[in-house]
Design a protein around this motif. Structure first.
Motif, PDB file in Angstrom:
ATOM      1  N   LEU A   1      20.948  20.851  17.008  1.00  0.00           N
ATOM      2  CA  LEU A   1      20.806  22.266  16.658  1.00  0.00           C
ATOM      3  C   LEU A   1      20.220  22.989  17.862  1.00  0.00           C
ATOM      4  O   LEU A   1      19.109  22.677  18.306  1.00  0.00           O
ATOM      5  CB  LEU A   1      19.892  22.407  15.435  1.00  0.00           C
ATOM      6  CG  LEU A   1      19.625  23.835  14.942  1.00  0.00           C
ATOM      7  CD1 LEU A   1      20.925  24.566  14.583  1.00  0.00           C
ATOM      8  CD2 LEU A   1      18.684  23.819  13.732  1.00  0.00           C
ATOM      9  N   VAL A   2      20.995  23.935  18.412  1.00  0.00           N
ATOM     10  CA  VAL A   2      20.602  24.643  19.637  1.00  0.00           C
ATOM     11  C   VAL A   2      20.298  26.105  19.322  1.00  0.00           C
ATOM     12  O   VAL A   2      21.043  26.766  18.595  1.00  0.00           O
ATOM     13  CB  VAL A   2      21.720  24.563  20.698  1.00  0.00           C
ATOM     14  CG1 VAL A   2      21.371  25.410  21.923  1.00  0.00           C
ATOM     15  CG2 VAL A   2      21.954  23.115  21.129  1.00  0.00           C
ATOM     16  N   GLU A   3      19.198  26.577  19.885  1.00  0.00           N
ATOM     17  CA  GLU A   3      18.790  27.976  19.750  1.00  0.00           C
ATOM     18  C   GLU A   3      18.737  28.598  21.145  1.00  0.00           C
ATOM     19  O   GLU A   3      18.410  27.898  22.119  1.00  0.00           O
ATOM     20  CB  GLU A   3      17.389  28.024  19.111  1.00  0.00           C
ATOM     21  CG  GLU A   3      16.784  29.416  18.957  1.00  0.00           C
ATOM     22  CD  GLU A   3      15.341  29.379  18.390  1.00  0.00           C
ATOM     23  OE1 GLU A   3      14.775  28.279  18.284  1.00  0.00           O
ATOM     24  OE2 GLU A   3      14.819  30.459  18.088  1.00  0.00           O
ATOM     25  N   TYR A   4      19.089  29.865  21.237  1.00  0.00           N
ATOM     26  CA  TYR A   4      18.840  30.635  22.459  1.00  0.00           C
ATOM     27  C   TYR A   4      17.706  31.609  22.157  1.00  0.00           C
ATOM     28  O   TYR A   4      17.658  32.186  21.061  1.00  0.00           O
ATOM     29  CB  TYR A   4      20.060  31.473  22.855  1.00  0.00           C
ATOM     30  CG  TYR A   4      21.280  30.711  23.336  1.00  0.00           C
ATOM     31  CD1 TYR A   4      21.184  29.448  23.901  1.00  0.00           C
ATOM     32  CD2 TYR A   4      22.542  31.291  23.247  1.00  0.00           C
ATOM     33  CE1 TYR A   4      22.311  28.782  24.350  1.00  0.00           C
ATOM     34  CE2 TYR A   4      23.678  30.629  23.693  1.00  0.00           C
ATOM     35  CZ  TYR A   4      23.556  29.375  24.244  1.00  0.00           C
ATOM     36  OH  TYR A   4      24.669  28.724  24.690  1.00  0.00           O
ATOM     37  N   ALA A   5      16.838  31.846  23.126  1.00  0.00           N
ATOM     38  CA  ALA A   5      15.777  32.834  22.937  1.00  0.00           C
ATOM     39  C   ALA A   5      15.611  33.681  24.193  1.00  0.00           C
ATOM     40  O   ALA A   5      15.518  33.149  25.301  1.00  0.00           O
ATOM     41  CB  ALA A   5      14.445  32.153  22.616  1.00  0.00           C
ATOM     42  N   GLU A   6      15.608  34.989  23.984  1.00  0.00           N
ATOM     43  CA  GLU A   6      15.216  35.922  25.050  1.00  0.00           C
ATOM     44  C   GLU A   6      13.816  36.393  24.682  1.00  0.00           C
ATOM     45  O   GLU A   6      13.646  37.173  23.744  1.00  0.00           O
ATOM     46  CB  GLU A   6      16.196  37.106  25.102  1.00  0.00           C
ATOM     47  CG  GLU A   6      15.840  38.135  26.163  1.00  0.00           C
ATOM     48  CD  GLU A   6      16.777  39.348  26.144  1.00  0.00           C
ATOM     49  OE1 GLU A   6      17.923  39.221  25.655  1.00  0.00           O
ATOM     50  OE2 GLU A   6      16.339  40.428  26.586  1.00  0.00           O
ATOM     51  N   PRO A   7      12.804  35.882  25.382  1.00  0.00           N
ATOM     52  CA  PRO A   7      11.426  36.216  24.993  1.00  0.00           C
ATOM     53  C   PRO A   7      11.187  37.727  25.011  1.00  0.00           C
ATOM     54  O   PRO A   7      11.789  38.447  25.815  1.00  0.00           O
ATOM     55  CB  PRO A   7      10.574  35.511  26.051  1.00  0.00           C
ATOM     56  CG  PRO A   7      11.436  34.403  26.565  1.00  0.00           C
ATOM     57  CD  PRO A   7      12.838  34.940  26.513  1.00  0.00           C
TER      58      PRO A   7
ATOM     59  N   CYS B   1      19.028  33.314  18.542  1.00  0.00           N
ATOM     60  CA  CYS B   1      20.199  32.996  17.725  1.00  0.00           C
ATOM     61  C   CYS B   1      20.389  31.488  17.736  1.00  0.00           C
ATOM     62  O   CYS B   1      19.938  30.807  18.660  1.00  0.00           O
ATOM     63  CB  CYS B   1      21.448  33.704  18.248  1.00  0.00           C
ATOM     64  SG  CYS B   1      21.932  33.196  19.897  1.00  0.00           S
ATOM     65  N   PHE B   2      21.026  30.991  16.693  1.00  0.00           N
ATOM     66  CA  PHE B   2      21.285  29.555  16.579  1.00  0.00           C
ATOM     67  C   PHE B   2      22.775  29.275  16.667  1.00  0.00           C
ATOM     68  O   PHE B   2      23.599  30.036  16.133  1.00  0.00           O
ATOM     69  CB  PHE B   2      20.754  29.015  15.244  1.00  0.00           C
ATOM     70  CG  PHE B   2      19.271  28.758  15.235  1.00  0.00           C
ATOM     71  CD1 PHE B   2      18.752  27.542  15.649  1.00  0.00           C
ATOM     72  CD2 PHE B   2      18.386  29.744  14.800  1.00  0.00           C
ATOM     73  CE1 PHE B   2      17.380  27.311  15.648  1.00  0.00           C
ATOM     74  CE2 PHE B   2      17.018  29.515  14.794  1.00  0.00           C
ATOM     75  CZ  PHE B   2      16.512  28.292  15.210  1.00  0.00           C
ATOM     76  N   LEU B   3      23.101  28.168  17.328  1.00  0.00           N
ATOM     77  CA  LEU B   3      24.471  27.669  17.379  1.00  0.00           C
ATOM     78  C   LEU B   3      24.599  26.522  16.372  1.00  0.00           C
ATOM     79  O   LEU B   3      23.614  25.839  16.077  1.00  0.00           O
ATOM     80  CB  LEU B   3      24.803  27.160  18.781  1.00  0.00           C
ATOM     81  CG  LEU B   3      24.420  28.065  19.948  1.00  0.00           C
ATOM     82  CD1 LEU B   3      24.865  27.431  21.265  1.00  0.00           C
ATOM     83  CD2 LEU B   3      25.032  29.457  19.793  1.00  0.00           C
ATOM     84  N   HIS B   4      25.808  26.299  15.887  1.00  0.00           N
ATOM     85  CA  HIS B   4      25.993  25.276  14.854  1.00  0.00           C
ATOM     86  C   HIS B   4      26.026  23.880  15.486  1.00  0.00           C
ATOM     87  O   HIS B   4      26.726  23.666  16.475  1.00  0.00           O
ATOM     88  CB  HIS B   4      27.282  25.537  14.085  1.00  0.00           C
ATOM     89  CG  HIS B   4      27.300  24.836  12.758  1.00  0.00           C
ATOM     90  ND1 HIS B   4      27.464  23.472  12.646  1.00  0.00           N
ATOM     91  CD2 HIS B   4      27.141  25.302  11.497  1.00  0.00           C
ATOM     92  CE1 HIS B   4      27.424  23.128  11.370  1.00  0.00           C
ATOM     93  NE2 HIS B   4      27.224  24.226  10.646  1.00  0.00           N
ATOM     94  N   PRO B   5      25.270  22.918  14.902  1.00  0.00           N
ATOM     95  CA  PRO B   5      25.238  21.576  15.499  1.00  0.00           C
ATOM     96  C   PRO B   5      26.589  20.863  15.499  1.00  0.00           C
ATOM     97  O   PRO B   5      26.760  19.891  16.244  1.00  0.00           O
ATOM     98  CB  PRO B   5      24.202  20.828  14.642  1.00  0.00           C
ATOM     99  CG  PRO B   5      24.032  21.628  13.404  1.00  0.00           C
ATOM    100  CD  PRO B   5      24.362  23.045  13.743  1.00  0.00           C
ATOM    101  N   ALA B   6      27.529  21.343  14.691  1.00  0.00           N
ATOM    102  CA  ALA B   6      28.849  20.706  14.682  1.00  0.00           C
ATOM    103  C   ALA B   6      29.528  20.826  16.038  1.00  0.00           C
ATOM    104  O   ALA B   6      30.380  20.019  16.388  1.00  0.00           O
ATOM    105  CB  ALA B   6      29.727  21.343  13.595  1.00  0.00           C
ATOM    106  N   SER B   7      29.146  21.842  16.821  1.00  0.00           N
ATOM    107  CA  SER B   7      29.750  22.040  18.142  1.00  0.00           C
ATOM    108  C   SER B   7      28.982  21.343  19.253  1.00  0.00           C
ATOM    109  O   SER B   7      29.404  21.371  20.404  1.00  0.00           O
ATOM    110  CB  SER B   7      29.814  23.540  18.473  1.00  0.00           C
ATOM    111  OG  SER B   7      30.778  24.186  17.678  1.00  0.00           O
ATOM    112  N   THR B   8      27.817  20.760  18.918  1.00  0.00           N
ATOM    113  CA  THR B   8      26.935  20.248  19.968  1.00  0.00           C
ATOM    114  C   THR B   8      26.412  18.848  19.625  1.00  0.00           C
ATOM    115  O   THR B   8      25.232  18.566  19.776  1.00  0.00           O
ATOM    116  CB  THR B   8      25.753  21.212  20.188  1.00  0.00           C
ATOM    117  OG1 THR B   8      25.223  21.591  18.913  1.00  0.00           O
ATOM    118  CG2 THR B   8      26.183  22.461  20.912  1.00  0.00           C
ATOM    119  N   HIS B   9      27.307  17.998  19.150  1.00  0.00           N
ATOM    120  CA  HIS B   9      26.973  16.594  18.895  1.00  0.00           C
ATOM    121  C   HIS B   9      25.721  16.436  18.035  1.00  0.00           C
ATOM    122  O   HIS B   9      24.859  15.604  18.315  1.00  0.00           O
ATOM    123  CB  HIS B   9      26.845  15.832  20.216  1.00  0.00           C
ATOM    124  CG  HIS B   9      28.155  15.681  20.927  1.00  0.00           C
ATOM    125  ND1 HIS B   9      28.971  14.586  20.794  1.00  0.00           N
ATOM    126  CD2 HIS B   9      28.827  16.538  21.734  1.00  0.00           C
ATOM    127  CE1 HIS B   9      30.065  14.745  21.504  1.00  0.00           C
ATOM    128  NE2 HIS B   9      30.013  15.933  22.081  1.00  0.00           N
TER     129      HIS B   9
END
Lengths: 150, 132
Positions: free
Chosen positions: A125-131, A114-122
Protein backbone atom coordinates in the motif's frame (compact mmCIF):
# COMPACT_ATOMS: atom_id res chain seq x y z
CA UNK A 1 9.45 13.43 -8.19
CA UNK A 2 9.51 11.24 -5.12
CA UNK A 3 12.29 12.54 -2.94
CA UNK A 4 12.35 10.30 0.13
CA UNK A 5 10.33 7.99 2.34
CA UNK A 6 8.05 10.38 4.19
CA UNK A 7 6.92 7.68 6.61
CA UNK A 8 6.20 4.02 7.15
CA UNK A 9 2.75 3.39 8.61
CA UNK A 10 2.32 0.82 11.39
CA UNK A 11 -1.03 -0.29 12.81
CA UNK A 12 -1.08 -0.61 16.60
CA UNK A 13 -3.82 -1.39 19.11
CA UNK A 14 -3.05 1.53 21.35
CA UNK A 15 -0.85 4.58 20.80
CA UNK A 16 0.22 5.00 24.40
CA UNK A 17 1.35 1.39 24.64
CA UNK A 18 3.17 1.72 21.32
CA UNK A 19 5.05 4.81 22.56
CA UNK A 20 6.75 2.61 25.15
CA UNK A 21 8.69 0.86 22.38
CA UNK A 22 8.92 3.34 19.51
CA UNK A 23 9.45 6.50 21.56
CA UNK A 24 10.87 5.36 24.89
CA UNK A 25 13.12 2.45 23.79
CA UNK A 26 14.05 3.40 20.20
CA UNK A 27 14.20 7.06 21.17
CA UNK A 28 12.08 8.45 18.33
CA UNK A 29 10.56 11.84 19.24
CA UNK A 30 6.82 12.30 18.73
CA UNK A 31 6.42 15.09 16.21
CA UNK A 32 2.69 15.24 15.71
CA UNK A 33 -0.44 13.54 17.05
CA UNK A 34 -3.94 13.88 15.67
CA UNK A 35 -7.35 12.31 15.64
CA UNK A 36 -8.55 11.97 12.06
CA UNK A 37 -12.24 11.39 12.63
CA UNK A 38 -13.28 10.75 9.04
CA UNK A 39 -10.70 7.97 8.76
CA UNK A 40 -11.47 6.56 12.19
CA UNK A 41 -7.89 6.73 13.47
CA UNK A 42 -5.69 8.36 16.03
CA UNK A 43 -2.26 8.76 14.51
CA UNK A 44 1.19 9.86 15.61
CA UNK A 45 4.25 10.75 13.58
CA UNK A 46 7.63 9.97 15.19
CA UNK A 47 10.72 11.42 13.55
CA UNK A 48 13.56 9.16 12.37
CA UNK A 49 16.15 11.03 10.31
CA UNK A 50 14.62 12.42 7.13
CA UNK A 51 11.55 10.19 7.60
CA UNK A 52 8.94 9.33 10.18
CA UNK A 53 7.20 6.33 11.67
CA UNK A 54 3.42 6.74 11.64
CA UNK A 55 1.61 4.82 14.36
CA UNK A 56 -2.07 4.26 13.59
CA UNK A 57 -4.61 3.31 16.26
CA UNK A 58 -8.13 2.52 15.04
CA UNK A 59 -10.95 4.36 16.77
CA UNK A 60 -13.56 1.90 15.53
CA UNK A 61 -13.50 -1.73 14.44
CA UNK A 62 -15.38 -0.75 11.30
CA UNK A 63 -12.71 1.68 10.05
CA UNK A 64 -10.19 0.56 7.44
CA UNK A 65 -7.45 0.41 10.06
CA UNK A 66 -9.80 -1.38 12.47
CA UNK A 67 -10.49 -4.06 9.87
CA UNK A 68 -6.78 -4.40 9.11
CA UNK A 69 -6.06 -4.89 12.82
CA UNK A 70 -8.78 -7.53 13.16
CA UNK A 71 -7.57 -9.44 10.11
CA UNK A 72 -3.79 -9.10 10.27
CA UNK A 73 -3.01 -7.91 13.78
CA UNK A 74 -0.50 -5.16 14.55
CA UNK A 75 2.21 -4.55 11.98
CA UNK A 76 3.43 -2.79 8.86
CA UNK A 77 0.61 -1.12 6.94
CA UNK A 78 1.88 1.25 4.24
CA UNK A 79 4.81 3.24 2.88
CA UNK A 80 4.52 6.93 2.05
CA UNK A 81 6.75 8.78 -0.41
CA UNK A 82 7.25 12.54 -0.11
CA UNK A 83 6.66 14.71 -3.16
CA UNK A 84 6.63 18.46 -3.74
CA UNK A 85 3.60 18.16 -6.06
CA UNK A 86 1.05 15.51 -5.09
CA UNK A 87 -1.39 16.58 -7.82
CA UNK A 88 1.18 16.03 -10.57
CA UNK A 89 2.38 12.79 -8.98
CA UNK A 90 -1.17 11.43 -8.82
CA UNK A 91 -1.72 12.36 -12.47
CA UNK A 92 1.48 10.55 -13.43
CA UNK A 93 0.26 7.46 -11.57
CA UNK A 94 -3.09 7.64 -13.33
CA UNK A 95 -1.39 8.01 -16.73
CA UNK A 96 0.74 4.94 -16.01
CA UNK A 97 -2.41 2.92 -15.37
CA UNK A 98 -1.73 2.46 -11.67
CA UNK A 99 -4.95 1.63 -9.84
CA UNK A 100 -5.85 4.42 -7.42
CA UNK A 101 -7.65 4.48 -4.09
CA UNK A 102 -7.95 8.27 -4.02
CA UNK A 103 -8.98 9.96 -7.26
CA UNK A 104 -7.74 13.28 -5.93
CA UNK A 105 -5.47 14.37 -3.06
CA UNK A 106 -7.02 15.01 0.34
CA UNK A 107 -5.72 16.41 3.61
CA UNK A 108 -4.07 13.88 5.91
CA UNK A 109 -1.69 13.89 8.85
CA UNK A 110 1.36 14.03 6.56
CA UNK A 111 0.04 16.83 4.33
CA UNK A 112 -1.99 16.59 1.12
CA UNK A 113 -2.04 12.86 0.53
CA UNK A 114 -3.39 10.11 -1.71
CA UNK A 115 -3.23 6.33 -1.71
CA UNK A 116 -2.52 3.97 -4.58
CA UNK A 117 -4.11 0.52 -4.70
CA UNK A 118 -1.81 -2.33 -3.57
CA UNK A 119 -3.05 -4.46 -6.47
CA UNK A 120 -0.80 -2.36 -8.72
CA UNK A 121 2.24 -2.50 -6.43
CA UNK A 122 2.81 -6.13 -5.45
CA UNK A 123 0.70 -5.92 -2.34
CA UNK A 124 2.39 -2.79 -1.00
CA UNK A 125 0.00 0.00 0.00
CA UNK A 126 1.67 3.20 -1.25
CA UNK A 127 0.82 6.75 -0.21
CA UNK A 128 2.07 10.03 -1.66
CA UNK A 129 2.32 13.06 0.62
CA UNK A 130 3.02 16.70 -0.14
CA UNK A 131 3.78 18.08 3.33
CA UNK A 132 1.98 21.24 4.38
CA UNK A 133 4.21 24.33 4.04
CA UNK A 134 4.39 24.59 7.83
CA UNK A 135 4.95 20.87 8.29
CA UNK A 136 5.93 21.40 11.88
CA UNK A 137 2.76 23.38 12.47
CA UNK A 138 0.61 20.54 13.79
CA UNK A 139 -2.32 18.82 12.16
CA UNK A 140 -4.23 21.82 10.85
CA UNK A 141 -6.40 20.83 7.94
CA UNK A 142 -6.91 17.18 8.79
CA UNK A 143 -10.22 17.81 10.47
CA UNK A 144 -8.88 16.64 13.78
CA UNK A 145 -7.32 17.87 16.93
CA UNK A 146 -3.59 18.10 16.61
CA UNK A 147 -1.00 18.44 19.28
CA UNK A 148 2.71 18.83 18.95
CA UNK A 149 5.51 17.52 21.03
CA UNK A 150 9.04 18.87 21.12
CA UNK B 1 19.35 4.81 22.01
CA UNK B 2 20.12 6.98 19.02
CA UNK B 3 18.08 5.82 16.04
CA UNK B 4 19.22 7.68 12.94
CA UNK B 5 17.11 6.82 9.94
CA UNK B 6 15.08 4.31 7.97
CA UNK B 7 17.81 2.15 6.44
CA UNK B 8 15.56 0.02 4.26
CA UNK B 9 12.14 -1.52 3.84
CA UNK B 10 11.86 -5.09 2.61
CA UNK B 11 9.18 -6.21 0.17
CA UNK B 12 8.59 -9.99 0.16
CA UNK B 13 7.25 -11.30 -3.12
CA UNK B 14 7.21 -14.49 -5.19
CA UNK B 15 9.02 -12.62 -7.97
CA UNK B 16 11.54 -10.13 -6.63
CA UNK B 17 12.81 -9.03 -10.03
CA UNK B 18 9.29 -8.31 -11.28
CA UNK B 19 8.39 -6.36 -8.15
CA UNK B 20 11.53 -4.26 -8.41
CA UNK B 21 10.83 -3.56 -12.07
CA UNK B 22 7.28 -2.47 -11.19
CA UNK B 23 8.50 -0.07 -8.50
CA UNK B 24 11.16 1.30 -10.81
CA UNK B 25 8.62 1.91 -13.56
CA UNK B 26 5.85 3.27 -11.34
CA UNK B 27 7.91 5.48 -9.07
CA UNK B 28 11.02 6.34 -11.08
CA UNK B 29 13.33 5.08 -8.34
CA UNK B 30 16.99 4.36 -9.09
CA UNK B 31 18.53 0.92 -8.54
CA UNK B 32 21.09 0.81 -5.75
CA UNK B 33 23.37 -1.73 -4.13
CA UNK B 34 21.50 -4.61 -2.51
CA UNK B 35 24.50 -5.73 -0.47
CA UNK B 36 23.91 -5.53 3.23
CA UNK B 37 20.14 -5.52 3.08
CA UNK B 38 18.35 -7.88 5.44
CA UNK B 39 19.63 -11.23 6.56
CA UNK B 40 16.81 -13.49 5.43
CA UNK B 41 18.03 -16.07 2.96
CA UNK B 42 16.31 -15.97 -0.37
CA UNK B 43 16.60 -14.71 -3.88
CA UNK B 44 17.26 -11.00 -3.76
CA UNK B 45 15.90 -8.97 -6.63
CA UNK B 46 18.01 -5.98 -5.72
CA UNK B 47 17.14 -2.64 -4.24
CA UNK B 48 15.89 0.81 -5.22
CA UNK B 49 17.06 4.05 -3.66
CA UNK B 50 14.67 6.72 -2.37
CA UNK B 51 16.35 9.58 -0.53
CA UNK B 52 18.71 8.12 2.04
CA UNK B 53 16.82 4.82 2.25
CA UNK B 54 16.42 1.75 0.09
CA UNK B 55 13.59 -0.59 -0.77
CA UNK B 56 14.79 -4.20 -0.97
CA UNK B 57 12.93 -6.90 -2.87
CA UNK B 58 13.31 -10.50 -1.84
CA UNK B 59 11.80 -13.86 -2.64
CA UNK B 60 12.33 -15.58 0.68
CA UNK B 61 13.77 -19.07 0.97
CA UNK B 62 11.40 -21.78 2.21
CA UNK B 63 10.85 -22.10 5.96
CA UNK B 64 12.10 -18.60 6.78
CA UNK B 65 10.01 -16.10 8.73
CA UNK B 66 9.52 -14.04 5.58
CA UNK B 67 8.35 -17.11 3.65
CA UNK B 68 5.74 -17.72 6.32
CA UNK B 69 4.67 -14.08 6.10
CA UNK B 70 4.45 -14.30 2.33
CA UNK B 71 2.32 -17.45 2.55
CA UNK B 72 0.06 -16.00 5.25
CA UNK B 73 -0.37 -12.39 4.21
CA UNK B 74 0.55 -12.47 0.54
CA UNK B 75 3.21 -10.32 -1.06
CA UNK B 76 3.88 -6.89 0.35
CA UNK B 77 5.95 -4.91 2.79
CA UNK B 78 7.38 -7.47 5.22
CA UNK B 79 10.19 -5.93 7.24
CA UNK B 80 11.72 -2.66 8.35
CA UNK B 81 15.34 -1.89 9.17
CA UNK B 82 16.42 1.22 11.07
CA UNK B 83 19.96 2.57 11.24
CA UNK B 84 21.41 3.23 14.69
CA UNK B 85 24.50 5.13 15.75
CA UNK B 86 25.78 2.50 18.18
CA UNK B 87 24.56 -1.08 18.04
CA UNK B 88 26.15 -2.03 21.37
CA UNK B 89 24.23 0.77 23.03
CA UNK B 90 21.06 -0.34 21.22
CA UNK B 91 21.48 -3.94 22.36
CA UNK B 92 22.06 -2.82 25.95
CA UNK B 93 18.96 -0.62 25.87
CA UNK B 94 16.80 -3.33 24.32
CA UNK B 95 18.01 -6.05 26.74
CA UNK B 96 17.54 -3.67 29.65
CA UNK B 97 13.95 -3.20 28.55
CA UNK B 98 13.43 -6.96 28.35
CA UNK B 99 13.18 -7.05 24.55
CA UNK B 100 14.20 -10.36 22.98
CA UNK B 101 16.59 -10.05 20.07
CA UNK B 102 18.99 -11.98 17.88
CA UNK B 103 22.37 -10.64 16.86
CA UNK B 104 23.45 -11.32 13.31
CA UNK B 105 25.66 -10.00 10.56
CA UNK B 106 24.62 -8.84 7.17
CA UNK B 107 26.91 -7.77 4.34
CA UNK B 108 29.72 -7.12 6.79
CA UNK B 109 27.56 -5.07 9.13
CA UNK B 110 26.27 -6.12 12.52
CA UNK B 111 22.51 -6.16 12.91
CA UNK B 112 19.98 -7.20 15.52
CA UNK B 113 16.63 -8.73 14.76
CA UNK B 114 14.00 -7.69 17.28
CA UNK B 115 11.22 -9.99 18.44
CA UNK B 116 8.17 -8.81 16.43
CA UNK B 117 6.03 -9.22 19.56
CA UNK B 118 7.99 -6.34 21.12
CA UNK B 119 7.84 -4.21 17.98
CA UNK B 120 4.06 -4.30 17.56
CA UNK B 121 4.03 -7.00 14.92
CA UNK B 122 6.80 -5.40 12.86
CA UNK B 123 9.70 -7.57 11.71
CA UNK B 124 12.24 -4.97 12.77
CA UNK B 125 16.01 -4.99 12.49
CA UNK B 126 18.57 -2.44 13.64
CA UNK B 127 21.82 -1.91 11.78
CA UNK B 128 24.99 0.03 12.46
CA UNK B 129 26.71 0.85 9.21
CA UNK B 130 30.40 1.56 9.21
CA UNK B 131 29.83 3.62 6.05
CA UNK B 132 26.30 5.07 6.15
Amino acid sequence: MLSRIHHVGIVVRNLEQAYRFWRDILGLPVHKVATVSDQGVRAALLTVGESEIELLEPLAATSGIGKFLAKRGEGLHHICFATDDVVAELERARAKGIRLIDERPRPGLAGMICFLHPASTHGVLVEYAEPFPDDHGGAAGVGGTGTRHP
Amino acid sequence: MKTLRIDHVTVATPDAAAAQATFQRHFGLTPGPAKGLGSSPGVAGGALVVGGARIAFITPAADTALAVALATDGEGMAALCLGVADLDDAVETLRGAGVRLEEDTCGGNRIVQIDPAAAHGVRLALIERSHP
